[in-house]
Design an enzyme around this catalytic site. Structure first.
Site, short mmCIF file in Angstrom:
data_model
loop_
_atom_site.label_atom_id
_atom_site.label_comp_id
_atom_site.label_asym_id
_atom_site.label_seq_id
_atom_site.Cartn_x
_atom_site.Cartn_y
_atom_site.Cartn_z
N GLU A 1 12.39 -7.47 2.96
CA GLU A 1 11.17 -6.78 2.97
C GLU A 1 9.97 -7.36 3.28
OE1 GLU A 1 11.60 -3.40 0.18
OE2 GLU A 1 9.30 -3.07 0.23
N ASN B 1 12.50 -4.19 -5.02
CA ASN B 1 13.15 -3.04 -4.94
C ASN B 1 14.47 -3.35 -4.99
OD1 ASN B 1 10.98 -1.15 -4.33
ND2 ASN B 1 10.85 -2.09 -2.46
N LYS C 1 10.35 -3.97 -11.34
CA LYS C 1 9.20 -3.00 -10.68
C LYS C 1 9.72 -1.47 -11.17
CE LYS C 1 8.06 -1.08 -6.11
NZ LYS C 1 7.99 -1.25 -4.67
N GLU D 1 6.76 3.67 -6.47
CA GLU D 1 7.34 3.83 -5.31
C GLU D 1 8.90 4.24 -5.31
OE1 GLU D 1 4.51 1.22 -2.52
OE2 GLU D 1 6.13 0.26 -3.24
N ARG E 1 5.91 -5.53 -13.61
CA ARG E 1 4.95 -5.45 -12.48
C ARG E 1 3.92 -4.30 -13.08
NH1 ARG E 1 6.13 -4.28 -7.21
NH2 ARG E 1 4.93 -6.01 -6.08
N LYS F 1 -1.14 -7.45 -9.26
CA LYS F 1 -1.47 -7.90 -7.74
C LYS F 1 -3.12 -8.28 -7.96
CE LYS F 1 2.08 -5.31 -5.37
NZ LYS F 1 2.35 -4.51 -4.11
N ASP G 1 -3.11 -3.04 -2.55
CA ASP G 1 -1.82 -3.54 -2.06
C ASP G 1 -2.36 -4.61 -1.00
OD1 ASP G 1 0.72 -4.05 -2.12
OD2 ASP G 1 1.17 -2.29 -0.74
N GLU H 1 2.13 -8.90 5.01
CA GLU H 1 2.32 -7.77 5.31
C GLU H 1 1.24 -6.81 6.25
OE1 GLU H 1 3.59 -5.56 1.71
OE2 GLU H 1 3.46 -3.53 2.76
N TRP I 1 -0.68 7.11 1.00
CA TRP I 1 -0.28 6.49 1.98
C TRP I 1 -1.11 6.27 3.18
CZ3 TRP I 1 5.38 8.41 1.43
CH2 TRP I 1 5.87 7.94 0.40
#
Lengths: 721, 721
Positions: free
Chosen positions: B188, B231, B308, B312, B345, B381, B386, B414, B564
């Protein structure tokens, strides 16, 4: 003098230091394939060096001659352990590299090149201006390139090059790899990492690996590559991806390799916004014609389309009640102005399950013989099912004389234990090629069908589903490289000996030492029988786990499509085992020419290899060996495990010939193979014993676990799905 | 004498041949990272060699001392271009490698090691038995290993080693890479090929790359690795995968690297067959305890779990109306007997969209301060959204003094153009670390929060989401390696200078020549501002394409989850642009300590960097520069493109310092970056102009295409999703 010693010592120090520093990368990690070009033993070097004093090439060489010269410099420089110079005039020991048109000195020799065709080569020791030289020539630059690789192969394998007279022409016109590579870099049935095509960074970034891929293929005569999966994303035909394919085509062109693409038959709908993909719809035909024109603008020597249609859910002409030939011919018309071809796959089977999957391709395609356009070749898998450890040849071979039939084999080991099982497939390929179809009397081998000789076709093709991925060793193991190699060599000459090819490969890849070559080649030749024995002996097939095809699952009988179930194939029950394909059963034997049909139908002549492929027999059936079928079945499974143990012992004895990294890797993989062969044996015996209710033969060890244990094993995240 | 010359000549020939043959693999393909160990310039070699005459190590070295010695031999042998011997007694110029307990000669020196802790090292020039030697020591073997790499770094960067007195101790206890690697080898947000973990062939096959991974990490002080994606597939906790993780742990152990796993909170249901994963259910707790016991049996020094949860779509304690702390503490109890930790997280946001995503982590976690078990660290983070090109620091830093807060940064790009954009992230990481939270008055930097100094926590952590994959160059480009390097160096010392780190890296990776180092480091430092300018200037954020996050998509406003949508973040309309996070808006500023809140809330002090992050302003707002906001926005986009062009020019001038393969690759990637920077500028301006209806500032070139063109672009098969 002391000064000279000091200078030499300094050089030694520097060079050794470079060696040291480079040592991690320079380890024998398999990347160099069979083109390692390591220094030969002193005696061989001494014999070859005088005949490789310098390379003489045309003053303004074509890109193809350029790569031929570069490869000879690299190869001879490495093998002979000194720089290989390029000269402009032919001195003693020179190698002249070019066509007669390019090098007058070659033209003056009036060599017999007329029989070499477009791609053949001639290696000839000759005298030019009174000097002994070596000629590497052909009628085309790519013929010269193949000749250069042939000369290197001579040197690499320790053959003398002082009295050369070696001419060779490929028997098959299109010798290609089919990559089942998806556009997201996953590879269907790939077990060597991800796709080597870095689609995302193409067309800008040209990974040096693309060039090494082209070198390796050219070295064995492969001249075509289908870049993407037959389960094709329509996106391959978008401008973005055509540009990416064009970049690869540009890299491959000097190496004589054409690019082909797999296409999705529904592309006119998915990309073109049309309401139909009906091949008889003029708008559909026009869409394909425009798309072909667009491709050829980017790739002037584009090879053509590979199509999987109406097969395993793929769209096709059948969606519009059109025939395969109607579908293929529509595409062929779009490509014909550009001299492109359509490669149409014959791999089809229906979902009914009341029939016999082994019959379906024949039933569907045989009636279409003579209906395909001139630039269509029908690509037929070697056996009637799907790349099993052993299958009889497909009955389509010899049955469609008016249609060029190509052979499709699988180099990647979908049904053969994936990358870690050592299985030399040269033996499997040769078994198919040597099979006699009797289509035109005895000697009508599959090789003669597919090279066009039997039915006088100009268009001929052999395709191998590639085992190539991003792994450093390309193929997921060093021994898997032999299958790529053997495929190419057999595509060039389908009558070649798979053993002789294994010898070549073993010498180039590992060692010229006879103490290595003999045992290693024996091991390779044994390996194919071993895998048949521990997976699917006596003509069994398709006993692998659901979807991933990893490991044994003879018990599976609940998949929605009957022909996906191992139980459909083994048909084991209390009375016996095997698939009756004689006239009392599916009568698939009748699809073969009468002498073949008779042989397969008759228990006295069918032989052990195909026994249960064609016959359902009682567990107590007496084999030729006088054992019962049950006892023989168990013995075959056990033999397979023993054969892998023998392979392990052979390899252990090879340690002194092999570098530590490659030795360790093959050792590890053979241990995996042995463990999994035992698993195959145990699980298969556990299942079949639950049907036969018979005791194991004397001396046979019971399975290590219960049948329930084997049935419960799960392998999430298996590769290649 | 002649004989001796002949022998030397033969050696030269052989060694040169090896060099020749190895040339393809020995090309500078980036595999060696910053550990290339190529011969240093003669002058530096001459200065260093007398102080590296031989390595003296304990007679029976531990595995860790063993790899330290091997690395010194390899490194010094390469750098100094001659073999590095190992001796058993310390002669002049020896390097003594070991702890005082292992080497009495070191113990006798009574060096000041007490402040070095468990992992620190001391490099010291000393005299032993009257001989000048170099000491590489520490209180532990891994400290010695870090010292060995530090010594090599000295030599590699051309620093003198004759008068060493260099002590260093890591400021952060856990310095880890988070691999977002799936069990099928996809990654990912990975842009460098597939996962380097060949899960399928583990635990049997140990790719040599695993060892090189460990070497590289140890060389920069990284001491932990989370093997799998946050994930997380529940399958990671099956016995099959625990065995695979254990094999990697065995390889990494000598390098001081512990293995951690991401776990799926619903594992007790998915794997254990329980009906619930409620953290207060005793059966659930018992399942995790048994699972932890099982893991520690296979991996005695297992690091712990990364989780996590309720983020999400991932399961978590919230599914049972339990808090994050209740979930984390239940797992912590399972790990505590084994001294493992839970890394929980803080990356959460709800789906409502009526709030401000930037506030959500704070709102959810701040009330839990003090409720977490001792062996839990909360991983936050760097910014509140993000991993954007620029974000202010997360308001959680400094807001939870009773909880150890770890910092999570993203090394993989990313939101930064993927692998082909040259963006040196050392500058980004440092910006966060240097940010002053004012939590305990001025000087309460994020660095001091996360290294535990500010709130006196023993447990401290910095995690980087890895940019490592199967690409030969590991990171998808050679310059991306700098981000892995800088991450490790900053994790060791969060107060270090990102520029100084870039200098180190550039010297080791390319060239010591000042003509190279200066311009290249300038280019790297500029690169982060360039990407901010061409993607998200003036405090904009999250303007990337849907799902893949590639390219500009400021117009997207139709995704089901409000947060998003790029339009949610830019809030551009006819009146202006930006996200009002002052008290007239979401009041996110109030989450910061008052001095920080005041600075961000005030237009006079917020500055250009965070202007539109905190403020919605009219297009005609007057900037400090006296331009309008609209004009300034356009100028910033254009500046970003110009800066990339400057980077291209810089790199072109570096050609003479760089090998052809790496030069060509970076050149190609910079061209991609320039093209895409232009696209970002043009598409962004086209969209924002459709809102502002204002003319471009004088001299600005209009976008090359219409807004509709940019909106229609599609990128199927983008990597990393």
């Amino acid at each position: 003098m002391i000064e000279r010693i000091a200078r030499l010592a300094a050089i030694v120090t520097i060079v050794m230091a470079l060696g040291l520093a480079a040592s991690p990368a320079a380890a024998e990690d398999g990347y160099a394939l069979w083109l390692r070009y390591q220094p030969l033993p002193q005696g061989i070097r001494a014999a070859a060096a005088p005949h490789a004093a310098a390379i003489v090439a045309p003053a303004a060489p074509s890109p193809t001659i350029g790569v031929a010269v570069a490869e000879l410099q690299r190869g001879l420089g490495g093998l002979l352990a000194r720089p290989e110079p390029v000269a402009h005039t032919a001195g003693v020991g020179a190698i002249l590299v070019g066509t007669p048109a390019e090098l007058p000195a070659i033209a003056a020799l009036h060599l017999p090149l007329s029989g070499l065709g477009d791609e053949g080569y001639l290696l000839r020791s000759a005298t030019v201006d009174g000097k002994a030289v070596t000629i590497v020539t052909g009628n085309s630059d790519v013929g010269v390139l193949y000749g250069a690789f042939a000369l290197l192969r001579q040197v690499q394998t320790g053959a003398p090059i002082d009295r050369l007279d070696l001419a060779s022409t490929p028997k098959v016109r299109i010798r290609m790899l089919d990559h089942w590579d998806n556009l997201d870099r996953t590879v269907e049935r790939g077990y060597a990492g991800e796709s080597i095509w870095d689609w995302w960074r193409l067309p800008d970034w040209h990974d040096p690996r693309y060039t090494d891929y082209a070198r390796a293929n050219a070295s064995i005569g492969i001249n075509g590559t289908v870049l993407n999966n037959v389960n094709a994303s329509p996106d391959i035909l978008t401008p973005r991806f055509i540009a990416k394919a064009a970049a690869l085509a540009d890299i491959f062109r000097p190496y004589g390799i054409k690019v082909y693409l797999s296409v999705n038959f529904a592309s006119p709908i998915k990309l073109g916004g049309l309401k139909t993909a009906d091949p008889l719809d003029p708008q559909v035909a026009a869409w394909w014609k425009a798309k072909a024109d667009e491709i050829y603008k980017a790739i002037p020597d584009f090879g053509g389309f590979l199509v999987k249609a109406n097969s395993e859910g793929q769209p096709g002409p059948g969606d519009y009640h059109r025939s395969h030939s109607q579908g293929a011919n529509m595409l062929a018309a779009a490509l014909a102005p550009h001299h492109g071809i359509v490669i149409w796959r014959a791999f089809v089977y229906t979902a009914t399950g009341d029939g016999d999957r082994a019959k379906e391709a024949y039933d569907e395609f045989k009636p279409l013989d003579g209906q395909f356009a001139d630039n269509v070749v029908l690509q037929v898998k070697n056996g009637p099912i799907d790349f099993q450890p052993r299958e009889p040849f497909s009955p389509l071979f010899g049955a469609m004389p008016k249609t060029p039939l190509g052979l499709e084999v699988q180099i990647t080991k979908e049904y053969l234990g994936f990358a870690t099982h050592l299985v030399y497939l040269g033996a499997l390929f040769q078994e198919t090629l040597d099979a006699d179809t009797y289509a035109d009397g005895p000697g009508s081998t599959v090789a003669k069908v597919i090279d066009g000789e039997l039915d006088h076709h100009q268009l001929s093709l052999i395709a191998g589903v590639a085992n190539i991925g991003s792994d450093r060793d390309w193929c997921g193991s060093d021994f898997n490289q032999a299958n790529w190699y053997a495929f190419g060599r057999l595509a060039w000459d389908p009558t070649a000996s798979s053993r002789a090819i294994a010898v070549e490969w073993a010498k180039m890849t590992f060692s010229l030492d006879p103490g290595f070559v003999g045992p290693t080649v024996d091991m390779m030749m044994l390996s194919r029988e071993a895998v048949v024995n521990y997976m699917t002996p006596l003509g069994l097939a398709h006993q692998m786990g659901t979807n991933h095809h990893y490991g044994p699952a003879p018990w599976v009988d609940n998949l929605p499509q009957a022909e996906w179930n191992p139980a459909y194939y083994n048909r084991a029950d209390a009375t016996g085992i095997g698939f009756d394909r004689t006239k009392t059963g599916s009568n698939a034997v009748a699809q073969y020419a009468p002498p073949v049909a008779k042989r397969f139908a008759d228990l006295a002549t069918v032989g052990d290899k195909y026994l249960l492929w064609f016959h359902h027999l009682p567990w107590t059936y007496r084999m030729a060996s006088d054992e019962t079928l049950w006892d023989s079945l168990v013995h075959h499974y056990t033999l397979g495990v023993t054969q892998v143990a023998d392979m392990q012992n052979t390899w252990t004895a090879m340690q002194r010939y092999v570098d530590p990294e490659r030795y360790a890797k093959a050792t590890t993989f053979l241990a995996i193979q042995h463990r999994e062969a035992q698993w195959w044996r145990d699980a298969s015996i556990a299942y079949f014993q639950s049907k036969s209710h018979l005791p194991l033969p004397a001396g046979e060890v019971p399975p290590a676990h219960s049948l329930a244990y084997y049935e419960a094993l799960r392998f999430p995240h298996a590769p290649g799905i």
